[in-house]
Design a protein around this motif. Structure first.
Motif, short mmCIF file in Angstrom:
data_model
loop_
_atom_site.label_atom_id
_atom_site.label_comp_id
_atom_site.label_asym_id
_atom_site.label_seq_id
_atom_site.Cartn_x
_atom_site.Cartn_y
_atom_site.Cartn_z
N ARG A 285 1.59 3.53 -5.34
CA ARG A 285 1.57 4.77 -6.11
C ARG A 285 2.93 5.14 -6.68
NH1 ARG A 285 -2.18 4.68 -8.28
NH2 ARG A 285 -2.34 6.92 -8.69
N GLU B 69 0.83 -1.20 0.00
CA GLU B 69 0.00 0.00 0.00
C GLU B 69 0.87 1.26 0.00
OE1 GLU B 69 0.12 -1.27 4.42
OE2 GLU B 69 0.35 -2.13 2.42
N ASP B 70 2.11 1.15 0.52
CA ASP B 70 3.03 2.28 0.48
C ASP B 70 3.63 2.48 -0.91
OD1 ASP B 70 2.56 2.32 3.18
OD2 ASP B 70 4.63 1.99 3.79
N ALA C 169 -4.11 5.50 5.54
CA ALA C 169 -4.31 6.21 4.27
C ALA C 169 -4.62 7.68 4.49
CB ALA C 169 -5.45 5.54 3.49
N LYS D 38 -5.99 -3.73 1.17
CA LYS D 38 -5.98 -2.29 1.44
C LYS D 38 -5.89 -1.45 0.17
CE LYS D 38 -3.38 -3.01 5.73
NZ LYS D 38 -2.09 -2.74 6.41
N MET E 222 1.92 5.56 4.74
CA MET E 222 0.56 5.06 4.91
C MET E 222 0.48 3.74 5.65
SD MET E 222 -1.55 6.18 1.50
CE MET E 222 -0.73 4.99 0.44
N ASN F 202 3.41 8.78 0.47
CA ASN F 202 2.86 7.44 0.26
C ASN F 202 3.58 6.40 1.12
OD1 ASN F 202 0.82 7.94 -1.71
ND2 ASN F 202 2.39 8.22 -3.26
#
Length: 301
Positions: free
Chosen positions: A134, A130-131, A214, A181, A209, A206
């Motif tokens: 992006r 999730e980090d 988030a 996530k 997170m 990012n």
């Protein structure tokens, strides 16, 4: 025995049996979740091996948390060995013995880094994708370029061992793996010009997170050992950590030393090994972005 006492004892025994059955069921569900096959169609990112990409990847590996789990040499090391039963050893990213990435194709790297899916289709349980979801295509390719040229090191296999309470919470969905996530429908992040701007700071943020949530408002870190403190609120809401830092210089000093302006120590749960490697541009942009965040209640993640 009095009837009411007999009923009480039998009722208590029934509750114990039900609780045990619930725990056993949740543990089975957790094992199924760990072994589930995730089918995900993603856009490929071509591999690179040019010097500029390798150098950018070296910086990302050092400053975005990769070394904290996989070691400076990429061969993996023990990240958590908690007496309560939680054990995490980061996998070997080199081509040495017990390599976790031997034979990885470009698409396998995309799934693992951006989406938390291992080559065999199972979820990467601790990988904080999730980090990294992006990452721009260029940064993803650069990171992979650096990892692929690491010298081979023989190491132990990566391992994740959850204590029973964490297994139960994971099985019941109270703790999520990275795949759960992530919004996998999001297109890749478009490049942002590097500079001391809020836009670039948002890109750097990012990496925060996984622990701060988030919404970056902090709270108890899901799945972490019980003695880990709650992550701080990085927004301007109540209980925010950001008023401690009156300038970007003070914020940079904290990242580099683990000390607040008043001299007190920040929790070592913060990945200071990586934060110390962050460039001044990234650190100042991150500070600018965090200071401008709208307020959110502390602990809302």
């Amino acid at each position: 025995m009095r009837p009411w006492l007999r009923r009480t004892l039998w009722g208590g025994l029934g509750l114990v049996v039900l609780a045990g059955a619930a725990v056993a069921t949740a543990s089975v569900l957790a094992e199924r979740k760990m072994q589930r096959q995730l089918v995900l169609q993603v856009a490929d990112v071509p591999l690179r091996d040019d010097a500029a990409s390798v150098e950018r990847g070296r910086y990302l590996f050092a400053s975005r948390g990769c070394a904290d789990c996989h070691g400076a040499n990429g061969a993996g090391h023990t990240l958590i060995d908690d007496p309560n039963g939680m054990f995490v050893r980061g996998p070997n990213l080199t081509t040495g013995a017990h390599s976790a990435v031997q034979g990885y194709r470009s698409i396998d790297w995309v799934r693992a880094v951006r989406h938390g899916v291992k080559r065999d289709g199972r979820p990467a349980l601790i990988m904080p994708s999730e980090d990294y979801n992006r990452f721009t295509d260029a940064d993803l390719a650069a990171l992979v370029a650096y990892v692929r040229q690491l010298p081979p090191v023989d190491s132990e296999p990566g391992q994740v061992r959850f204590p029973l309470p964490v297994r139960v919470l994971y099985g019941l969905g109270a703790i999520q793996d990275a795949y759960e996530k992530i919004d996998h429908a999001l297109p890749p992040q478009q490049p942002v010009a590097e500079g001391v701007t809020a836009a670039h700071g948002a890109y750097v943020a990012n990496m925060c997170m996984g622990c701060h949530g988030a919404g970056l408002s902090g709270g108890k870190i899901p799945g972490g050992p019980p003695d880990w403190p709650a992550a701080s609120n990085l927004t301007s809401g109540e209980g925010s950590a950001m008023p401690r830092y009156a300038s970007a210089e003070q914020f940079r000093h904290m990242l580099a030393t683990g000390k607040r302006p008043d001299g007190s120590a920040v929790s070592p749960v913060m990945p200071f090994g990586s934060l110390q490697a962050m460039s001044q541009t990234d650190a100042d942009a991150l500070y600018l972005y965090l200071k401008a965040l709208p307020p959110r209640p502390a602990g809302g993640r």
